[in-house]
Design a protein around this motif. Structure first.
Motif, PDB file in Angstrom:
ATOM      1  N   ALA A  81       0.797  -1.222   0.000  1.00  0.00           N
ATOM      2  CA  ALA A  81       0.000   0.000   0.000  1.00  0.00           C
ATOM      3  C   ALA A  81       0.832   1.276   0.000  1.00  0.00           C
ATOM      4  O   ALA A  81       0.315   2.330   0.318  1.00  0.00           O
ATOM      5  CB  ALA A  81      -0.943  -0.002   1.222  1.00  0.00           C
ATOM      6  N   GLY A  82       2.099   1.190  -0.342  1.00  0.00           N
ATOM      7  CA  GLY A  82       2.874   2.410  -0.467  1.00  0.00           C
ATOM      8  C   GLY A  82       3.385   2.970   0.844  1.00  0.00           C
ATOM      9  O   GLY A  82       3.110   2.451   1.920  1.00  0.00           O
ATOM     10  N   ALA A  83       4.140   4.074   0.737  1.00  0.00           N
ATOM     11  CA  ALA A  83       4.927   4.574   1.861  1.00  0.00           C
ATOM     12  C   ALA A  83       4.289   5.726   2.625  1.00  0.00           C
ATOM     13  O   ALA A  83       4.660   5.985   3.765  1.00  0.00           O
ATOM     14  CB  ALA A  83       6.299   5.020   1.354  1.00  0.00           C
ATOM     15  N   ALA A  84       3.370   6.447   1.994  1.00  0.00           N
ATOM     16  CA  ALA A  84       2.718   7.585   2.655  1.00  0.00           C
ATOM     17  C   ALA A  84       3.719   8.589   3.201  1.00  0.00           C
ATOM     18  O   ALA A  84       3.550   9.143   4.276  1.00  0.00           O
ATOM     19  CB  ALA A  84       1.792   7.104   3.775  1.00  0.00           C
ATOM     20  N   GLY A  85       4.799   8.841   2.465  1.00  0.00           N
ATOM     21  CA  GLY A  85       5.768   9.831   2.896  1.00  0.00           C
ATOM     22  C   GLY A  85       6.732   9.376   3.964  1.00  0.00           C
ATOM     23  O   GLY A  85       7.571  10.152   4.423  1.00  0.00           O
ATOM     24  N   LEU A  86       6.642   8.111   4.375  1.00  0.00           N
ATOM     25  CA  LEU A  86       7.495   7.627   5.456  1.00  0.00           C
ATOM     26  C   LEU A  86       8.883   7.229   4.982  1.00  0.00           C
ATOM     27  O   LEU A  86       9.729   6.871   5.797  1.00  0.00           O
ATOM     28  CB  LEU A  86       6.822   6.436   6.154  1.00  0.00           C
ATOM     29  N   PHE A  87       9.140   7.279   3.684  1.00  0.00           N
ATOM     30  CA  PHE A  87      10.471   7.002   3.135  1.00  0.00           C
ATOM     31  C   PHE A  87      10.964   8.221   2.363  1.00  0.00           C
ATOM     32  O   PHE A  87      11.439   8.113   1.248  1.00  0.00           O
ATOM     33  CB  PHE A  87      10.424   5.759   2.242  1.00  0.00           C
ATOM     34  N   GLY A  88      10.824   9.375   2.964  1.00  0.00           N
ATOM     35  CA  GLY A  88      11.301  10.596   2.342  1.00  0.00           C
ATOM     36  C   GLY A  88      10.192  11.378   1.665  1.00  0.00           C
ATOM     37  O   GLY A  88       9.051  10.923   1.557  1.00  0.00           O
ATOM     38  N   PRO A  89      10.515  12.572   1.167  1.00  0.00           N
ATOM     39  CA  PRO A  89       9.497  13.491   0.657  1.00  0.00           C
ATOM     40  C   PRO A  89       8.951  13.137  -0.712  1.00  0.00           C
ATOM     41  O   PRO A  89       7.987  13.772  -1.167  1.00  0.00           O
ATOM     42  CB  PRO A  89      10.264  14.823   0.584  1.00  0.00           C
ATOM     43  N   ASN A  90       9.529  12.152  -1.373  1.00  0.00           N
ATOM     44  CA  ASN A  90       9.110  11.824  -2.739  1.00  0.00           C
ATOM     45  C   ASN A  90       8.308  10.530  -2.822  1.00  0.00           C
ATOM     46  O   ASN A  90       8.222   9.911  -3.874  1.00  0.00           O
ATOM     47  CB  ASN A  90      10.348  11.724  -3.637  1.00  0.00           C
ATOM     48  N   SER A  91       7.723  10.106  -1.696  1.00  0.00           N
ATOM     49  CA  SER A  91       7.073   8.796  -1.660  1.00  0.00           C
ATOM     50  C   SER A  91       5.658   8.870  -1.099  1.00  0.00           C
ATOM     51  O   SER A  91       5.300   8.123  -0.208  1.00  0.00           O
ATOM     52  CB  SER A  91       7.904   7.826  -0.806  1.00  0.00           C
ATOM     53  N   TYR A  92       4.851   9.786  -1.645  1.00  0.00           N
ATOM     54  CA  TYR A  92       3.453   9.794  -1.213  1.00  0.00           C
ATOM     55  C   TYR A  92       2.539  10.223  -2.353  1.00  0.00           C
ATOM     56  O   TYR A  92       2.003  11.324  -2.380  1.00  0.00           O
ATOM     57  CB  TYR A  92       3.241  10.707  -0.003  1.00  0.00           C
ATOM     58  N   HIS A  93       2.342   9.339  -3.285  1.00  0.00           N
ATOM     59  CA  HIS A  93       1.393   9.572  -4.373  1.00  0.00           C
ATOM     60  C   HIS A  93       0.165   8.685  -4.249  1.00  0.00           C
ATOM     61  O   HIS A  93      -0.676   8.675  -5.137  1.00  0.00           O
ATOM     62  CB  HIS A  93       2.063   9.303  -5.734  1.00  0.00           C
ATOM     63  N   PHE A  94       0.041   7.934  -3.147  1.00  0.00           N
ATOM     64  CA  PHE A  94      -0.984   6.895  -3.052  1.00  0.00           C
ATOM     65  C   PHE A  94      -2.402   7.396  -3.314  1.00  0.00           C
ATOM     66  O   PHE A  94      -3.091   6.858  -4.185  1.00  0.00           O
ATOM     67  CB  PHE A  94      -0.886   6.200  -1.693  1.00  0.00           C
ATOM     68  N   PRO A  95      -2.907   8.417  -2.612  1.00  0.00           N
ATOM     69  CA  PRO A  95      -4.293   8.841  -2.888  1.00  0.00           C
ATOM     70  C   PRO A  95      -4.477   9.304  -4.323  1.00  0.00           C
ATOM     71  O   PRO A  95      -5.473   8.963  -4.975  1.00  0.00           O
ATOM     72  CB  PRO A  95      -4.506   9.992  -1.890  1.00  0.00           C
ATOM     73  N   ASP A  96      -3.510  10.103  -4.840  1.00  0.00           N
ATOM     74  CA  ASP A  96      -3.617  10.563  -6.228  1.00  0.00           C
ATOM     75  C   ASP A  96      -3.590   9.398  -7.205  1.00  0.00           C
ATOM     76  O   ASP A  96      -4.277   9.410  -8.230  1.00  0.00           O
ATOM     77  CB  ASP A  96      -2.463  11.517  -6.553  1.00  0.00           C
ATOM     78  N   ASN A  97      -2.784   8.399  -6.886  1.00  0.00           N
ATOM     79  CA  ASN A  97      -2.673   7.254  -7.791  1.00  0.00           C
ATOM     80  C   ASN A  97      -3.962   6.455  -7.864  1.00  0.00           C
ATOM     81  O   ASN A  97      -4.315   5.931  -8.916  1.00  0.00           O
ATOM     82  CB  ASN A  97      -1.529   6.346  -7.353  1.00  0.00           C
ATOM     83  N   LEU A  98      -4.646   6.312  -6.744  1.00  0.00           N
ATOM     84  CA  LEU A  98      -5.939   5.630  -6.779  1.00  0.00           C
ATOM     85  C   LEU A  98      -6.888   6.357  -7.726  1.00  0.00           C
ATOM     86  O   LEU A  98      -7.555   5.733  -8.561  1.00  0.00           O
ATOM     87  CB  LEU A  98      -6.546   5.554  -5.379  1.00  0.00           C
ATOM     88  N   ALA A  99      -6.939   7.665  -7.619  1.00  0.00           N
ATOM     89  CA  ALA A  99      -7.799   8.448  -8.507  1.00  0.00           C
ATOM     90  C   ALA A  99      -7.332   8.327  -9.952  1.00  0.00           C
ATOM     91  O   ALA A  99      -8.150   8.213 -10.877  1.00  0.00           O
ATOM     92  CB  ALA A  99      -7.801   9.907  -8.068  1.00  0.00           C
ATOM     93  N   HIS A 100      -6.007   8.325 -10.144  1.00  0.00           N
ATOM     94  CA  HIS A 100      -5.433   8.178 -11.480  1.00  0.00           C
ATOM     95  C   HIS A 100      -5.851   6.845 -12.104  1.00  0.00           C
ATOM     96  O   HIS A 100      -6.003   6.746 -13.328  1.00  0.00           O
ATOM     97  CB  HIS A 100      -3.910   8.265 -11.363  1.00  0.00           C
ATOM     98  N   ALA A 101      -6.046   5.828 -11.260  1.00  0.00           N
ATOM     99  CA  ALA A 101      -6.453   4.503 -11.732  1.00  0.00           C
ATOM    100  C   ALA A 101      -7.975   4.316 -11.715  1.00  0.00           C
ATOM    101  O   ALA A 101      -8.464   3.212 -11.951  1.00  0.00           O
ATOM    102  CB  ALA A 101      -5.801   3.430 -10.862  1.00  0.00           C
ATOM    103  N   GLY A 102      -8.713   5.386 -11.436  1.00  0.00           N
ATOM    104  CA  GLY A 102     -10.170   5.306 -11.433  1.00  0.00           C
ATOM    105  C   GLY A 102     -10.748   4.674 -10.188  1.00  0.00           C
ATOM    106  O   GLY A 102     -11.877   4.164 -10.212  1.00  0.00           O
ATOM    107  N   LEU A 103     -10.007   4.742  -9.069  1.00  0.00           N
ATOM    108  CA  LEU A 103     -10.441   4.122  -7.820  1.00  0.00           C
ATOM    109  C   LEU A 103     -10.498   5.153  -6.708  1.00  0.00           C
ATOM    110  O   LEU A 103      -9.878   6.214  -6.786  1.00  0.00           O
ATOM    111  CB  LEU A 103      -9.472   3.003  -7.415  1.00  0.00           C
TER     112      LEU A 103
END
Length: 303
Positions: A81-103
């Motif tokens: 389920a991704g990093a949610a920003g817990l592995f640095g500032p470049n690792s939190y696209h999860f919510p946007d990606n769900l929308a990008h995938a139509g979810l």
């Protein structure tokens, strides 16, 4: 002439392919930059040579973070389920990606992490609360036991100690919706657990089958394609048991090469689908050719 500022973010962060009757979507959750200092079992000269062989800068690398969504037609299942920003500032696209995938977050029915490192379960929480309102979480029992153990946490290096608190937070946030399973369990929906311990005690792969086609998602069995395929003995400071991880890596690579399995993984170059080829006593990752069509359109030569 109009001046347009560069976006600095890739337009393609979701990639789909068919697997039998299923649709598999790879979701990029950004990246993390790692130096040679995180590696063990390989000298820097060999490390840099491996990067040079892959036309990459030496000294370290930029590592992608990918999770996977399986649409069975009846369920939406996530592997990691991704990093949610817990592995640095470049690792939190999860919510946007769900929308990008139509979810939406509410669409996710089940999440099965390969293991409980922050870049695999971080996005399960938002401000300490469950980010997925309808999802069940299923975790390998060995993995859950380890990451909820106060004794194991007390022995951990300082930089990892907070990771146990993250797992306990997920356990609390999904109370009544988080269950465990044993090694080699059939999880339903054509998904079978495959234990690959070492990176963590319950580090897992999942063999997914639909209509006679198979995909092995192996988590962090290989963390970087340029390093661990030619040097499978190489491990990282994040590995709980590097020797056991090496054995698991050899077993997984041999299985994938022998059976010509389609594979995917969290940290291979996006979208991560590919195959394993033997190269003497080592291996090579062969990326799958980009699929232009998702539906399984028949080949239609124009000449």
């Amino acid at each position: 002439m109009s001046a347009i500022a560069p976006t600095r973010v890739q337009a393609t962060r979701a990639y789909r392919r068919k697997l039998g009757d299923y649709e598999i979507t790879a979701l990029s959750d950004g990246f993390v930059d790692l130096s040679f200092g995180v590696w063990q079992g390989i000298e820097q000269e060999a490390f840099d040579a491996a990067l040079t062989d892959h036309f990459m800068p030496t000294g370290g690398f930029r590592n992608g973070i990918t999770s996977f969504v399986i649409n069975t037609g009846a369920k939406i299942i996530m592997i990691d389920a991704g990093a949610a920003g817990l592995f640095g500032p470049n690792s939190y696209h999860f919510p946007d990606n769900l929308a990008h995938a139509g979810l939406t977050a509410a669409d996710i029915d089940l999440v099965i992490p390969t293991h409980a490192h922050p870049d695999h379960i971080g996005a399960l929480l938002r401000d300490g609360q469950a980010s997925l309102p309808n999802a069940e979480i299923r975790v390998n029992q060995t993995e859950l036991d380890f990451w909820t153990s106060e004794a194991a946490q007390a022995k951990a290096p300082d930089f990892m100690r907070g990771w146990w608190d993250l797992v306990r937070g997920v356990d609390r946030a999904y109370a009544g919706r988080l269950t465990s399973f044993a090694d080699n369990a059939a999880l339903g929906d054509g998904i079978t657990h495959m234990p690959f311990p070492g990176h963590t005690p319950g580090h897992s792969g999942y063999l997914i089958e639909s209509a006679g086609e198979q995909l092995l998602i192996w988590g962090d069995l290989v963390v970087h394609h340029a390093i661990q395929f030619p040097h499978p003995q190489a491990s990282m400071i994040f590995d709980i048991d590097p020797g056991l991880g090496h054995q698991s890596r050899l077993r997984g690579l041999d299985l994938a090469a022998t059976d010509k399995l389609l594979t995917a993984a969290t940290h291979l170059p996006f979208p991560t689908f590919g195959y394993v080829a033997r190269r003497g006593d080592a291996y090579q990752w062969v990326p799958e050719t980009w699929r232009y069509d998702v539906s399984g359109l028949a080949w239609q030569p124009v000449v």
